[in-house]
Every structure is written in C-alpha cells, then in structure tokens.
Write a protein that holds these residues in place. Structure first.
Motif, mmCIF file in Angstrom:
data_model
loop_
_atom_site.group_PDB
_atom_site.id
_atom_site.type_symbol
_atom_site.label_atom_id
_atom_site.label_comp_id
_atom_site.label_asym_id
_atom_site.label_seq_id
_atom_site.Cartn_x
_atom_site.Cartn_y
_atom_site.Cartn_z
ATOM 1 N N GLU A 128 0.829 -1.205 0.000
ATOM 2 C CA GLU A 128 0.000 0.000 0.000
ATOM 3 C C GLU A 128 0.863 1.253 0.000
ATOM 4 O O GLU A 128 0.597 2.211 -0.731
ATOM 5 C CB GLU A 128 -0.920 -0.020 1.223
ATOM 6 N N ARG A 129 1.907 1.238 0.800
ATOM 7 C CA ARG A 129 2.805 2.392 0.897
ATOM 8 C C ARG A 129 3.554 2.646 -0.413
ATOM 9 O O ARG A 129 3.744 3.795 -0.820
ATOM 10 C CB ARG A 129 3.809 2.159 2.032
ATOM 11 N N ASN A 130 3.944 1.571 -1.096
ATOM 12 C CA ASN A 130 4.763 1.712 -2.308
ATOM 13 C C ASN A 130 3.951 1.717 -3.598
ATOM 14 O O ASN A 130 4.516 1.793 -4.686
ATOM 15 C CB ASN A 130 5.798 0.590 -2.363
ATOM 16 N N GLY A 131 2.636 1.641 -3.476
ATOM 17 C CA GLY A 131 1.786 1.689 -4.662
ATOM 18 C C GLY A 131 1.903 0.467 -5.548
ATOM 19 O O GLY A 131 1.756 0.568 -6.778
ATOM 20 N N CYS A 132 2.127 -0.703 -4.945
ATOM 21 C CA CYS A 132 2.334 -1.938 -5.721
ATOM 22 C C CYS A 132 1.097 -2.831 -5.685
ATOM 23 O O CYS A 132 0.371 -2.875 -4.687
ATOM 24 C CB CYS A 132 3.503 -2.730 -5.142
ATOM 25 N N LEU A 133 0.903 -3.559 -6.774
ATOM 26 C CA LEU A 133 -0.049 -4.653 -6.760
ATOM 27 C C LEU A 133 0.527 -5.772 -5.904
ATOM 28 O O LEU A 133 1.691 -6.133 -6.041
ATOM 29 C CB LEU A 133 -0.285 -5.182 -8.176
ATOM 30 N N HIS A 364 -11.135 -10.586 -7.252
ATOM 31 C CA HIS A 364 -11.851 -11.708 -6.646
ATOM 32 C C HIS A 364 -11.154 -12.297 -5.424
ATOM 33 O O HIS A 364 -11.588 -13.318 -4.897
ATOM 34 C CB HIS A 364 -12.094 -12.793 -7.689
ATOM 35 N N LEU A 365 -10.092 -11.657 -4.979
ATOM 36 C CA LEU A 365 -9.432 -12.046 -3.733
ATOM 37 C C LEU A 365 -8.536 -10.900 -3.294
ATOM 38 O O LEU A 365 -7.376 -10.814 -3.689
ATOM 39 C CB LEU A 365 -8.623 -13.340 -3.915
ATOM 40 N N GLY A 366 -9.093 -10.013 -2.483
ATOM 41 C CA GLY A 366 -8.363 -8.838 -2.046
ATOM 42 C C GLY A 366 -7.578 -9.077 -0.769
ATOM 43 O O GLY A 366 -7.574 -10.164 -0.184
ATOM 44 N N TRP A 367 -6.916 -8.013 -0.314
ATOM 45 C CA TRP A 367 -6.038 -8.118 0.848
ATOM 46 C C TRP A 367 -6.781 -8.557 2.104
ATOM 47 O O TRP A 367 -6.297 -9.397 2.861
ATOM 48 C CB TRP A 367 -5.366 -6.769 1.104
ATOM 49 N N ASP A 368 -7.935 -7.967 2.340
ATOM 50 C CA ASP A 368 -8.692 -8.292 3.549
ATOM 51 C C ASP A 368 -8.977 -9.784 3.627
ATOM 52 O O ASP A 368 -8.793 -10.423 4.673
ATOM 53 C CB ASP A 368 -10.007 -7.505 3.574
ATOM 54 N N GLU A 369 -9.414 -10.359 2.527
ATOM 55 C CA GLU A 369 -9.766 -11.777 2.535
ATOM 56 C C GLU A 369 -8.539 -12.665 2.660
ATOM 57 O O GLU A 369 -8.567 -13.680 3.375
ATOM 58 C CB GLU A 369 -10.556 -12.134 1.282
ATOM 59 N N THR A 370 -7.471 -12.307 1.985
ATOM 60 C CA THR A 370 -6.234 -13.073 2.121
ATOM 61 C C THR A 370 -5.804 -13.128 3.578
ATOM 62 O O THR A 370 -5.425 -14.192 4.095
ATOM 63 C CB THR A 370 -5.121 -12.453 1.258
#
Length: 401
Positions: A128-133, A364-370
């Motif tokens: 999030e800080r580095n703007g990366c996928l 279909h699988l974001g950070w929260d779910e991971t």
C-alpha cells in the motif's frame, strides 16, 4: 484499435510450479479470448545459479533476450521487470515478497500467501505504501468455472446459501514419496503439511461464497473449530485437517452459514477408478446446490441441481495452443492433453489488468480476505498445536532461510 499492453514478468524460483505457471503465461492470450494484453518473461532468478535460471528460461520457451539471474536480489532490481511471480515454498514467501515490494515491484505470490497472518499484514502495508499490486496466486478463483458459480449464486436461483462442503485431498503415501523428510510437503522448515498446501483450497470455496460474495460492510470472519492429524515420527508435519467454519449472518439473511473444509495428503478426494466420483465441492442453498468435480483445487466439471427439477451439467476444459501444436503442460507427474493449458494464465491475466488499471488488489481475492484466510489457518494451528520453526514464523527482515 490500440496495441495490446505488454506486461513484463520476472519469475522468482525455477521449480515445478514456476515451470507450469510460466508455460501457461506464455500461451497466446488470444486462445482464451484475451486481445488487449501480452505476457512476456524478461527475467528469471534461481537462488542456486544463473545456469539453472538459463535452463529454466529455455525450457519454458522464454525469449532469448530474457535475463537469467543468480540471486533474487538482482531480479528485484531488474528495471525490465514490471511484476514478479513468487514460486518459492510458503516458508519463503514473506522474505521474497518483501524483497520485491521494497524494490517497488508488483507481486503475484503463490499460496499459501505467507506462514501466518502477521506476515501477510506487513506485506500489505508495504504494498500500500509503495503503490504496488500485491496478489495471492489463488488461481482457482479466476477460472471461468468460478465466475459461473458466482453468477449462479448471485442470480438467487439457489436461494439462501446454507452450507459449503469442500475437500482437497491427494493420496501421496508420504512415508514413501517423501521418505527422507526434506520435501516441502513434509518439511517443517518449509511449513510443510496438508493445511497450508491443500487446506488453502478447501478454504477458498467457503470464503468465496460466504465471505467474498457478501457486501463488504457485512462481511464477518468465521468462527473456527478444527482437528488436525499429525504424521507419525520421525516426521513433524500435519497430514490431514478438518475445519468447521461458522460464518455469522443476521437472521434476516438466513442466520449463520456453515462450511466444512477437509484436506489430507494420505487419501484421495475421490478414487480415480470411481465411475461416479463424489463432488469435491458442494454449495448448498435452500432451493438447490452446485456440485464441482473432481478436486477442489482444479475442478473441471460442474452440476447445478435445483429443487424445481432443473439440472445443468457443464464441462470446463482448459484452452491453449490446441491439438497438433506439440505443446504440453501439467504439474508434477500429471501431463495434460496436447495443447491444453493448466489454467494458471487466468490469474496472470487478472494481475496484468490490475497493473494496467492501477489497482493494487485483485478483484476476486483482495487483501482483507487473504489476511482473514491466514487468520483462520493461524487459529487452526493454535487449536491443534501445529507449530513451525521460529525463523519462518518471524516478521523480521531480512532473514536468511
């Protein structure tokens, strides 16, 4: 019409899963109806030698200009790489993904995403800080079959979903197949065992149906009750796990929903000699159910059964270069039919679109779910006293593993 966007990939590690993924990655996207992106491999890295990376690049059919690196650090600093696919064991994901994210690279990381939720949270903070996928490589979520399941559930035809039952089991005869105990499947130093390797698939279907498909504001993590069977000495890994999940819901939504997730590395989900194998996934609603066959990680057939008598059976073949191409892919000892892909290109397409669109998370699988899935596996391990070595549980960085 604008030219397709070229996505430049780096491959971190050169083992079996890296080979399968990369061969799929380099299949012409037009074979699956994708015309606006092109995948290319510009570099690969082996932690042992550049020659191993060179051999890997030749074997998967990468362009002659692709660079072979003898360290992951060099790959992370390669200016001709947009996104890095991480194919090391679970134990190394945190260190490897953090290396790439700190270098500003987008990351597609194999599952299980990390060893524990603490590690996953730190990786998300850095991305999030580095703007990366930052994307978990749960390839199953991106199958057309999975899109079909989501569409059928969203249509309301099944009614309120009450229960999801999933099994992902593979008979490996671990004492014979992994006799010396160093294989990643049974080695505690690589977080070996059934839970992180197979159980992640048994959890992804309940989470997709009972968590991901709910409105974000009403998603609530499940309660967990677990049992784990450990391998006999001298092994120090789990061979099977059974997990009961209770997903909280309001009474107006049908009340709580249940899921049963099981995995084993000693028995098959269904026998290869069974003419009528049982489903590996059952998604049960008040008006019908969806059944998937024959293993939860890679189902190729679906059956929709509604209470009004309607049934729908579909096969889900994998596209690829096709018959007559002389091209083959597969995983381990399993080889697909000529010209048939493994199905890992769909997750690569999603990663490419995320990079193009400036998204940091997959659809279909974001950070929260991971993170929530990792927390469930943490709780399973806590209840069942399943512990890994401190050095791979650590959030310290860098750590030489």
């Amino acid at each position: 019409m604008s030219s397709p966007k070229v996505i430049r990939w780096g491959i971190l590690a050169t083992g079996a899963i890296a080979k399968t993924f990369t061969k799929d990655l380099l299949v012409d996207p037009k074979t699956r109806g994708v015309t606006d992106i092109i995948h290319t491999v510009t570099a690969a890295a082996s932690s042992s030698s550049a020659s191993r990376a060179e051999s890997f690049l030749r074997e998967v059919g990468a362009a002659p200009s692709a660079r072979a690196h003898d360290s992951y650090e060099k790959l992370a600093q390669d200016s001709d790489v947009d996104i890095i696919y991480i194919a090391t064991p679970h134990s190394h994901h945190y260190q490897n993904a953090r290396l790439c994210l700190e270098a500003g690279k987008h990351v597609l990381c194999e599952k299980a995403f990390t060893v524990n939720a603490k590690q996953a949270k730190i990786l998300v903070e850095i991305a999030e800080r580095n703007g990366c996928l930052l994307m978990e490589a749960m390839w199953t979520r991106y199958f057309p079959l999975s899109a079909y399941v989501r569409e059928r559930i969203a249509s309301g035809k099944l009614g309120i979903i009450e229960r999801v039952i999933t099994d992902c089991s593979v008979a490996t005869e671990p004492e014979t197949s992994f006799k010396d105990g160093t294989h990643r499947m049974v080695n505690p130093n690589t977080a070996g065992g059934a839970l992180l390797d197979l159980g992640i698939y048994s959890l992804t279907w309940p989470f997709m149906v009972l968590y991901h498909m709910r409105p974000a504001a009403s998603r609530r993590p499940p309660q967990v009750l677990a049992s784990v069977k450990k391998m006999p000495p001298p092994y120090d890994a789990d061979e099977a796990a059974s997990v009961l999940l209770t997903f909280p819901r309001e009474e107006s939504e049908g009340g709580d929903a249940h899921a049963i997730s099981t995995c084993s590395m000693r028995i098959e989900a269904s026998s290869s000699t069974d003419s009528y194998p049982p489903p590996c996934v059952r998604i049960q609603g008040r008006h019908g159910e969806i059944q998937l066959f024959s293993c939860a990680h890679n189902p190729t057939r679906s059956r929709l059964i509604l209470s009004n008598g309607l049934t729908e059976e579909l096969n889900w073949p994998k596209p690829g270069p096709g018959k007559g191409s002389g091209w083959y892919n597969g995983f381990g000892d399993s080889v697909n039919m000529e010209g048939e892909g493994q199905g890992m290109f769909w997750e690569a397409d999603e990663a490419a679109y995320a990079v193009m669109e400036g998204r940091q998370e997959a659809r279909h699988l974001g950070w929260d779910e991971t993170i929530k899935v990792m927390e469930v596996m943490d709780e399973v391990r806590k209840q069942c006293n399943l512990v890994y070595p401190d050095k791979i549980e650590s959030t310290a960085y860098p750590v030489d593993l």
